[in-house]
Structures are given as C-alpha cells and as structure tokens.
Design an enzyme around this catalytic site. Structure first.
Site, mmCIF file in Angstrom:
data_model
loop_
_atom_site.group_PDB
_atom_site.id
_atom_site.type_symbol
_atom_site.label_atom_id
_atom_site.label_comp_id
_atom_site.label_asym_id
_atom_site.label_seq_id
_atom_site.Cartn_x
_atom_site.Cartn_y
_atom_site.Cartn_z
ATOM 1 N N GLY A 27 0.819 -1.211 0.000
ATOM 2 C CA GLY A 27 0.000 0.000 0.000
ATOM 3 C C GLY A 27 0.852 1.260 0.000
ATOM 4 N N TYR A 28 0.176 2.385 0.088
ATOM 5 C CA TYR A 28 0.906 3.655 0.037
ATOM 6 C C TYR A 28 1.750 3.865 1.295
ATOM 7 C CZ TYR A 28 -2.047 4.804 -3.958
ATOM 8 O OH TYR A 28 -2.681 4.793 -5.167
ATOM 9 N N ASN A 75 0.205 13.359 4.690
ATOM 10 C CA ASN A 75 -0.486 12.273 5.400
ATOM 11 C C ASN A 75 0.306 10.975 5.412
ATOM 12 O OD1 ASN A 75 -1.367 12.687 2.553
ATOM 13 N ND2 ASN A 75 -2.277 10.663 2.840
ATOM 14 N N CYS A 96 -3.571 10.334 10.426
ATOM 15 C CA CYS A 96 -2.894 11.510 9.860
ATOM 16 C C CYS A 96 -3.578 12.805 10.266
ATOM 17 C CB CYS A 96 -2.826 11.382 8.340
ATOM 18 S SG CYS A 96 -4.415 11.098 7.516
#
Lengths: 341, 56
Positions: free
Chosen positions: A11-12, A308, A147
C-alpha cells in the site's frame, strides 16, 4: 544495523515506509510482505524505488524473526495470525487503527464493530513523539496515530496545555486521495474523484476520538476529501478564554515546539504561505501549525498541515523508531520538501 | 549581535549587522516588516505598510 520487516508493504504507507527506511543508515529492511503480490518485486508496485532494492514480496508467514516489525494494515480479521507475527519481533510499530483507541465502547462507536482483542486497547504507546517521547524510549508496542489526528492534535495541543481555550472544538479535516489507501474502488476512479470537495465524514470522523484523548478537549470532527494526492490540513475552530491575548497564544506555541525537530510554527503577516498548508510539506516529515485570532470575539482558529503519508504515518513511525533506538531523531528524515511543486 | 523582541509577535529578532536608523528588517517568526526607529537605545517598531514619501 537492525533488521526490519514490513507487514503489508504494497500500500501507500508501506511504500513510504520502504522509501524512508531504504535511506536510513541504521536500518536494513529484510522482508516486506504482501499476500496479494507475494513473489513480485516491490519496485514493481513502488516504481519510485527502482534501483534501490532487489526485495520481493513474501507471504506474511515467510517473514523471519526481526528486531523491528511495522504493520501497515489492520489485523482485526486475523488476530491469531497477527499475534503470531508480533512474536517474531522485539519491537512492533502498528500504523493501522487497531490500537489507537483505549476504550472498547469508543472503538465500537467509530469503527462499527466489536474489537476482537479489547485487552490490547490501551497497551500501545502512541507514536506521536511530541507528546510521548519519554514513553517511546522504552516502548515495545507503538500505535501510530491517524494523519488528521496528528495534524489537529499538534495544532491544538499548545492551546490546551496552556489552558487558553474553551473545551469545545470543531475540527475540519481536509485530506488528499492517498489517505483512503491503495485499494481500487469505485469511489477512487479518476472520474469520480477528480475535482471533488467530498464531505465523506460530515460528522464524528473517527480521528476525533484520538484528538480528544491527546488534548483533553471535546472534539467534533468533519472530514473532506480534496483534489490532491497527498496532504492534510486540519482547521480547528475554538474559542479563547476571556483575557487571552495573541502574545499568549504565540508564547504557548513557541514553548511547546521550540525544541521539536519536525514542528514549525507558522502564523505570518506576509507571503503566500501565511498559515499551514501541505503543499510545501509533501515528502517531508514536517508538521506546520499556526493560528488566527480575533481578540474582539475570542474566535481562535488553530491550523495544522502535514503529508499524510509521512508525518501523518510512515515518517512519524520512523521518528518514533529513532527515539526508541536512541538515534538522532531526524535520522533518515532530513528531506525538506519541494518548492515550487 | 543585538537581539530585540518583535513588537508584533514577541519573537527574538537578531541583528546580523550594526543596526542603522530607519533600516527595515523582517521577523523570522511572523515575517512582519520592522523598522529601526531608534539606535541608542535600540528600538524597533512595526514598519508602516504604505507611507507617502512627499517627493523624496
């Protein structure tokens, strides 16, 4: 040199952890897991890492014993598997929302389900160095906050700690599309996402519970998805207590963050970036906080901004790791962001 | 090196060189424009944003 495994690296947040840790002089990433992409190269999924690592994804079960393990996703649907993985590391950093709240009732309210291991709630040290630095020096289980919770908390904490504001606070969180993760879904189609100002959580966004816990304030929160890939801006509307002055507000921020390596107070009179916004922070571990104050009405706006995926996630985790290991706090985190971009 | 409090935000404003009368400097915290209005004693004030120069 310590050994590191990332559980859920596709994932990111996983990609951002990899980016930061591959440039970290004290860390060696020895395993990255992905159930979906096991056997594939990690730089296929994270093309910015081409030439930086030969690693391929492995199944979580193939992850070896390591010094430090990072969880990027939830383990609530496989608590036995998560517990078994946790045993393979001396120190665990959990970037999911699994352990952020301390109260099972609050968890049920915000996540719409029972927590399967409520005995774990409240056992993790929050990975927020500005509030929990001393606890992080000895922590074995760290839960990195959300975040928007980080941005709003860092904006509000000096005011709350100095007793300058009334307890009721409304937070308006704005977040880019990477905040909703890398999983494809209809809502993330370009045609559906481009150009949006989408109030995806008009009331009671789940991060409000984290902000309340960190600051002691009565927080209500909305969240809006905006037309950006990265970035968070949290705008908190509060009321100053009678007699509060701008000088006292500035002094509170200055006192709170004078020695913080990654928090900058921005409330300027001139220039294009007078108050915090994420554009110039992207890729960096900085959080900027600032305020605007009307002494006649007492209206006080506290603003926080960050990337974030960095200060709002992977960077906060690496900063917490640095503290835990006794390294310089900015090790591997010295990128200053870009301007213009 | 002289240090004065910014009259706008109270942050420390450090003079890199010897202060000169009517010189303009910026506060590093609030980015407000400040003017040296007295050298001895050293006093700084918020610089006027717009002021006519009466032909000078």
């Amino acid at each position: 040199m310590i050994s590191i495994a990332i559980i859920g690296g596709a994932g990111y947040i996983g990609g951002e952890l990899l980016r930061l840790l591959l440039g970290h002089p004290e860390a060696e990433v020895v395993a990255v897991s992905s159930t979906r992409l096991a056997g594939r190269r990690v730089d296929g999924d994270h093309p910015n890492l081409r030439g930086r690592t030969p690693l391929t994804y492995v199944e979580p079960g193939a992850v070896p014993e390591v010094d430090v393990m990072f969880f990027t996703g939830s383990g609530l649907d496989d608590v036995d598997g998560r517990a078994e993985l946790r045993q393979r590391a001396k120190i665990v950093f959990d970037l999911s929302s699994d352990l952020r709240l301390g109260d099972p009732e609050l968890f049920r309210f915000h996540y719409g389900r029972e927590h399967p291991t409520p005995e774990l709630l409240g056992t993790a040290t929050p990975g927020l160095p500005e509030l929990h630095r001393e606890q992080l020096r000895v922590a074995e289980l760290v839960s990195v906050p959300g975040c928007m919770a980080t941005a709003a908390t860092l904006a509000l904490m000096p005011l709350a700690r100095a007793g300058l504001i009334e307890p009721a606070v409304t937070v308006d969180g704005r977040v880019g599309s990477s905040g909703s993760g890398a999983s494809a879904g209809e809502m993330n189609l370009h045609a559906e996402r481009s150009g949006v100002l989408r109030l995806f959580a008009p009331l009671n966004h789940r991060h409000q519970a984290e902000i309340s816990a960190f600051t002691g304030l009565e927080v209500k929160m909305t969240a809006t998805g905006v037309d950006a890939v990265r970035g968070v801006q949290a705008v908190a509307r509060t009321t100053a207590k009678p007699g509060t002055t701008e000088a006292a507000i500035r002094a509170a921020y200055r006192k709170a963050y004078a020695d913080e390596p990654f928090v900058r107070v921005v409330a300027q009179k001139r220039g294009n970036y007078r108050l915090p916004e994420p554009k110039i922070l992207l890729g960096s571990n900085y959080c900027e906080v600032g305020f605007a104050f009307d002494p006649d009405s007492g209206q006080l706006l506290a603003v926080g901004a960050l990337d974030n995926l960095v200060k709002g996630g992977a960077g906060n985790a690496v900063q917490s790791l640095n503290i835990r290991m006794g390294w310089a706090e900015d090790t591997g985190l010295t990128f200053t962001g870009l301007h213009p971009m | 090196m002289s240090v004065q409090a910014c009259p706008e935000c109270a942050a420390d404003v450090t003079f890199a060189a010897e202060p000169e009368m009517n010189s303009i400097l910026e506060c590093g915290e609030c980015m407000g424009e400040l003017e040296v209005v007295s050298v001895e004693p050293l006093i700084i004030a918020v610089a006027p944003e717009v002021e006519e120069d009466w032909g000078e």
